[in-house]
Design a protein around this motif. Structure first.
Motif, mmCIF file in Angstrom:
data_model
loop_
_atom_site.group_PDB
_atom_site.id
_atom_site.type_symbol
_atom_site.label_atom_id
_atom_site.label_comp_id
_atom_site.label_asym_id
_atom_site.label_seq_id
_atom_site.Cartn_x
_atom_site.Cartn_y
_atom_site.Cartn_z
ATOM 1 N N ARG A 69 -0.914 4.377 10.060
ATOM 2 C CA ARG A 69 -1.955 5.361 9.726
ATOM 3 C C ARG A 69 -2.492 5.147 8.308
ATOM 4 O O ARG A 69 -3.683 5.301 8.050
ATOM 5 C CB ARG A 69 -1.409 6.778 9.871
ATOM 6 N N LEU A 70 -1.600 4.777 7.394
ATOM 7 C CA LEU A 70 -2.027 4.498 6.018
ATOM 8 C C LEU A 70 -2.964 3.293 5.988
ATOM 9 O O LEU A 70 -3.999 3.299 5.297
ATOM 10 C CB LEU A 70 -0.802 4.251 5.128
ATOM 11 N N TYR A 72 -12.434 1.850 3.142
ATOM 12 C CA TYR A 72 -13.053 0.596 2.696
ATOM 13 C C TYR A 72 -14.416 0.418 3.355
ATOM 14 O O TYR A 72 -15.410 0.094 2.692
ATOM 15 C CB TYR A 72 -12.121 -0.586 3.032
ATOM 16 N N ARG A 73 -14.476 0.660 4.669
ATOM 17 C CA ARG A 73 -15.737 0.489 5.394
ATOM 18 C C ARG A 73 -16.791 1.501 4.932
ATOM 19 O O ARG A 73 -17.978 1.189 4.865
ATOM 20 C CB ARG A 73 -15.492 0.633 6.902
ATOM 21 N N ASP A 126 -6.756 4.890 -3.187
ATOM 22 C CA ASP A 126 -7.771 5.136 -4.222
ATOM 23 C C ASP A 126 -7.861 3.959 -5.187
ATOM 24 O O ASP A 126 -8.964 3.551 -5.599
ATOM 25 C CB ASP A 126 -7.436 6.409 -5.005
ATOM 26 N N GLU A 127 -6.712 3.427 -5.559
ATOM 27 C CA GLU A 127 -6.701 2.290 -6.486
ATOM 28 C C GLU A 127 -7.327 1.046 -5.838
ATOM 29 O O GLU A 127 -8.013 0.269 -6.502
ATOM 30 C CB GLU A 127 -5.269 1.993 -6.929
ATOM 31 N N CYS A 128 -7.088 0.870 -4.541
ATOM 32 C CA CYS A 128 -7.695 -0.260 -3.820
ATOM 33 C C CYS A 128 -9.219 -0.152 -3.837
ATOM 34 O O CYS A 128 -9.923 -1.127 -4.109
ATOM 35 C CB CYS A 128 -7.205 -0.298 -2.373
ATOM 36 N N LEU A 134 0.848 -1.193 0.000
ATOM 37 C CA LEU A 134 0.000 0.000 0.000
ATOM 38 C C LEU A 134 0.883 1.242 0.000
ATOM 39 O O LEU A 134 1.736 1.404 0.888
ATOM 40 C CB LEU A 134 -0.907 -0.022 1.236
ATOM 41 N N LEU A 135 0.687 2.099 -0.982
ATOM 42 C CA LEU A 135 1.519 3.297 -1.138
ATOM 43 C C LEU A 135 0.675 4.557 -0.961
ATOM 44 O O LEU A 135 -0.517 4.576 -1.320
ATOM 45 C CB LEU A 135 2.167 3.314 -2.516
#
Length: 858
Positions: A151-152, A160-161, A124-126, A89-90
């Motif tokens: 934090r990320l 997501y939620r 955003d991509e996720c 995750l970036l």
């Protein structure tokens, strides 16, 4: 930079590989000493965590990135050979430097022996990917932070939620399960199930867990019990079946050394031994293991149904009020619901009534979870007294006589333990394997498939598939009697002895206690006794012989019995395996049916076989193709009655069109065409008779890889061979139109080279036959007329088998006239009509049988 980083990682890779190997071996040893699934699965996840985190840090990944475990790895459950799924995750799009570091890390993970699945995305991509792909959405649900920016990770979870639509997720997972079930034929009872993906496998349990997490209902079975979505007992059952399936999958991975989830025949006996399961006096250890698997899978599907409905009640709380049906039941959200919790205790008849209501009310899609649970808990109320109650017997017969929903009702009754309580003999066949490699279902599921096939004959939407069957069954008075025969035809399998004879007793008892008329009782009992008779005559006897058809007609006795047996036989063969039925078998049964029907209606044996009608039909077809009257006389004068009885009018006309202008040719004539049933090729060979012709022909077809379904060998009065073959590609890969020209050209060239014999490769045995060997059997006996001998043999199917048989017979001077080839899964049951001096002498006959047995050995 990447090359330098890879070089710097090399010492770490070697050390990590050694550590991973040693620690994995320690975990395995501990598991085999004290098999605990949680210790192994969680231990392997922790072990992999350490190595993945170590390499992440060694690659100097930026502090504002995060490394996540997803999927089963994110859940903290890692099977011995499972993939390791990670998500990088970036905070922003990856730079060239980050890409190089990631590439080095992933390469290092592969080098240390991990099967890595990885993705690199921003938040955003996720979110965008999850919206388009339910699998990604599910993986993120179980994401676990391994290393990097907390934090990320927290922001991803929050986003997501916020975007997770629980109702859409629930519907998508239901649809996903339905699609998965369809891939596995909606059945957990295949002989080689996938313990992860098949219905009743681990994936069903995982799906329940995913929906619970998405809806915030809990993280384990105990959480669901606390919320009263399941009972404490059901939570224990779920954990128990989950452990059993996990043990199976762990053992499979260790046994095969790879991510193998299929319970193949190759592994079943070894798995049983590893798991400490012993053989019994009548069953192999593998059969005991698989029956336990089927019971487990059945429980999983039951609990899966209950929980999905309870989830639906929570996720969709606003689905309307109850609609009262009667004092016992109501409709809630298109589901049948009991009106009081103790309905089955107060009204035991409701245990059957609920299935009847599902049939009678098309708006009902099933039962509510609490009704299903109560049904399961109260199934033991069906005892001898319950079965003796006339009201209950009448209800059971009503279920059999409904216009719709019969198969669904019996499948549900089987799934929830009602059928085995009402029919105690049914209990013995639940999950019982049939190691004949002909049936691909357990006995109980095969019977339900036969019932399904019988029901389809009555349905308009399937009339195009079975037009004759539909016409016959719709005119059959009280056709529900055929459903009773279907239920009992194999119910005595596995008891030892002739299951047809043993099943007669069970069928008679059922019919008598349920008050069936004596005529109906005798029909059902007779069908159970003779359910294999028609397939035997059609596939193994020379049905062009009037005496054979007469013998069959005498067994049948009446046209009503004939129609009933024809329907049951058709449904039975189609219910064994999708691969066993073909159009040619259907044609054999149909020809026998019509011949016997004409006999029973008063026709002479000659009329029954329709010889005069056949010749007239053949002439009509010749006129249709523009050939003048009498054009056939020259060829037909060289053919005897046996030829005309063994070929259909259409085949006679085809042969005549090809040969009428060259009946004396010295050149071989080969013609091929698509079979009428369009699942094979018909080949006609006309040539001056020659030595070992049949051997040569079987060798040629064997070399091309075709299975010979049927062969008719005929010699004309002027010494020409007129042989006919029905061929099929066993793999189903051939384009028959493409091979017709090939056969005609190559076979013609082959026949002009006398003495040349193509020897097909014996090929490899299938793995099924290796694990369940078939002992060859050979029987040669004179026919009733004393003119021919009948060779019956059973053996394991393999390429070149028919060639070996033909060559052996030829070497003993035996002439073959017809061959009926019945391929039943991995087993063949072939019948040949023979003549030859060697057959009349006992010592010579014994030599022939021994020679055949030697060639049939695998």
């Amino acid at each position: 930079m990447k090359d330098a980083l890879c070089s710097a990682l090399q010492p770490l890779i070697g050390e990590a590989r050694r550590r991973l190997h040693e620690n994995a071996a320690t975990l395995r040893a501990a598991y085999e000493a004290h098999p605990r699934t949680s210790a192994l699965l969680e231990g392997r996840a922790r072990l992999v965590d350490a190595e993945v985190i170590g390499l992440w840090q060694a690659c100097g990944m930026p502090d504002d990135a995060a490394l996540l475990a997803v999927g089963g790895y994110g859940r903290g459950e890692l099977f011995p050979a499972s993939d390791v799924d990670i998500l990088v995750l970036l905070p922003a799009a990856a730079t060239l430097e980050i890409c190089e570091r990631l590439s080095a890390m992933v390469g290092a993970l592969w080098d240390i022996g991990l099967e890595i699945g990885h993705a690199v995305r921003t938040i955003d991509e996720c979110i965008e990917a999850a919206a388009d792909d339910i699998t990604i959405q599910t993986n993120l649900l179980e994401a676990r932070l391994l290393s990097g920016d907390l934090r990320l990770f927290a922001e991803l979870n929050e986003r997501y939620r916020e975007t997770l639509d629980v109702r859409a997720f629930y519907k998508a997972k239901q649809l996903e399960q339905e699609q998965r079930y369809a891939r596995f034929n909606d059945s957990p009872y295949a002989l080689e199930p996938n313990c992860k993906e098949s219905p009743g496998g681990l994936r069903d349990l995982q799906m329940l867990s995913w929906i619970a997490r998405a809806a915030g209902l809990g993280h384990n079975w105990r959480d669901l019990a606390r919320r009263r979505l399941i009972t404490g007992g059901e939570a224990s059952d779920l954990r128990s079946v989950e452990r059993f399936l996990q043990h199976l999958r762990i053992r499979l991975h260790y046994l095969t050394g790879r991510a193998e989830d299929r319970l193949l025949f190759d592994h079943q006996e070894k798995l049983a031994r590893i798991m400490g399961i012993e053989a019994t006096a009548t069953r192999r250890a593998s059969e005991v293991l698989m029956q336990r698997y089927y019971v487990t899978a059945k429980m999983v599907t039951q609990l899966n149904t209950v929980l999905l409905q309870n989830y639906g009640t929570v996720i969709f709380p606003d689905r309307g009020a109850a609609f009262v049906i009667n004092p016992r039941f109501q409709v809630v959200r298109e589901l049948l619901d009991m009106r009081q919790e103790d309905i089955f205790e107060r009204y035991p008849s409701a245990l059957l009534e609920c299935f009847l209501l599902l049939q009678q009310r098309s708006e009902l899609k099933g039962m509510t979870a609490r009704t299903l649970r109560a049904l399961w808990i109260n199934r033991n109320r069906i005892n001898a007294a319950f079965r003796a109650n006339p009201e209950h017997r009448a209800l059971f017969l009503q279920i059999l006589q409904q216009k719709r929903g019969i198969v669904h009702a019996f499948r549900r009754m089987n799934e929830y333990g009602i059928l085995s309580r009402y029919l105690p003999t049914w209990r013995r066949i639940i999950g019982q394997m049939q190691h004949d490699l002909f049936h691909v279902y357990t006995v109980d599921q095969h019977i339900l498939m036969v019932l399904r096939n019988m029901r389809r004959f009555t349905m308009g939407e399937h009339a195009h598939e079975y037009p004759l069957m539909t016409r016959l069954i719709m005119a059959f008075e009280r056709h529900w009697l055929l459903y009773v025969a279907a239920l009992f035809h194999d119910i005595a399998k596995g008891r030892g002895g002739d299951h047809s004879k043993l099943g007669m007793t069970d069928a008679r008892e059922f019919c008598v206690v349920h008050g069936l008329a004596s005529e109906d009782t005798e029909l059902v009992v007779w069908l159970v006794e003779h359910h294999l008779t028609m397939s035997h005559y059609a596939q193994k006897e020379d049905t062009s012989d009037p005496e054979v058809v007469q013998r069959f007609a005498r067994i049948v006795g009446t046209e009503r019995r004939l129609i009933a047996l024809y329907l049951l036989t058709h449904a039975d063969i189609r219910g064994t395996s999708p691969k066993v039925w073909n159009g040619w078998k259907g044609k054999l049964l149909e020809d026998l049916f019509f011949a016997a029907q004409r006999l029973l209606r008063g026709a002479t044996p000659q009329q029954a076989l329709g010889l005069d009608d056949r010749l007239e039909d053949a002439r009509r077809l010749l006129r249709f193709h523009g050939l003048r009257p009498g054009i056939e006389d020259r060829l037909w004068s060289e053919l005897d009655a046996v030829y005309f009885m063994r070929h259909s009018a259409e085949e006679i006309a085809w042969h005549t069109r090809v040969l009428y202008f060259r009946p004396d040719t010295d050149e071989p004539v080969v013609k091929a065409r698509m079979a009428e049933e369009e699942d094979g090729v018909q080949v006609m060979v006309f040539t001056p008779d020659q030595k070992e012709l049949f051997v040569r022909l079987t060798g040629f077809f064997g070399r091309l890889g075709f299975t010979i379904l049927d062969a008719k060998v005929h010699t004309t009065r002027h010494g020409h061979a007129l042989d006919s073959f029905m061929l099929q590609d066993p793999g189903g890969e051939a384009s028959y139109r493409d091979v017709i020209t090939l056969i005609e050209h190559e076979l013609t060239g082959y026949l002009v080279r006398p003495g040349v014999i193509d020897r097909p490769s014996r090929g490899r045995l299938s793995r099924q036959v290796k694990h369940f060997p078939i002992t060859p059997q050979v029987s040669i006996r004179p026919d009733e007329a004393g003119r021919h001998y009948i060779l019956s043999l059973t053996a394991a199917d393999r390429p070149g088998l028919l060639f070996d048989i033909a060559e052996t017979l030829s070497s003993h001077g035996i002439r073959l006239h017809t061959a009926k080839i019945a391929t039943l899964g991995e087993r063949v049951e072939d019948t040949f009509l023979l003549t030859g001096a060697a057959l009349a002498q006992d010592t010579q006959l014994l030599r022939v049988e021994r020679a055949l047995l030697e060639r049939l050995q695998v």
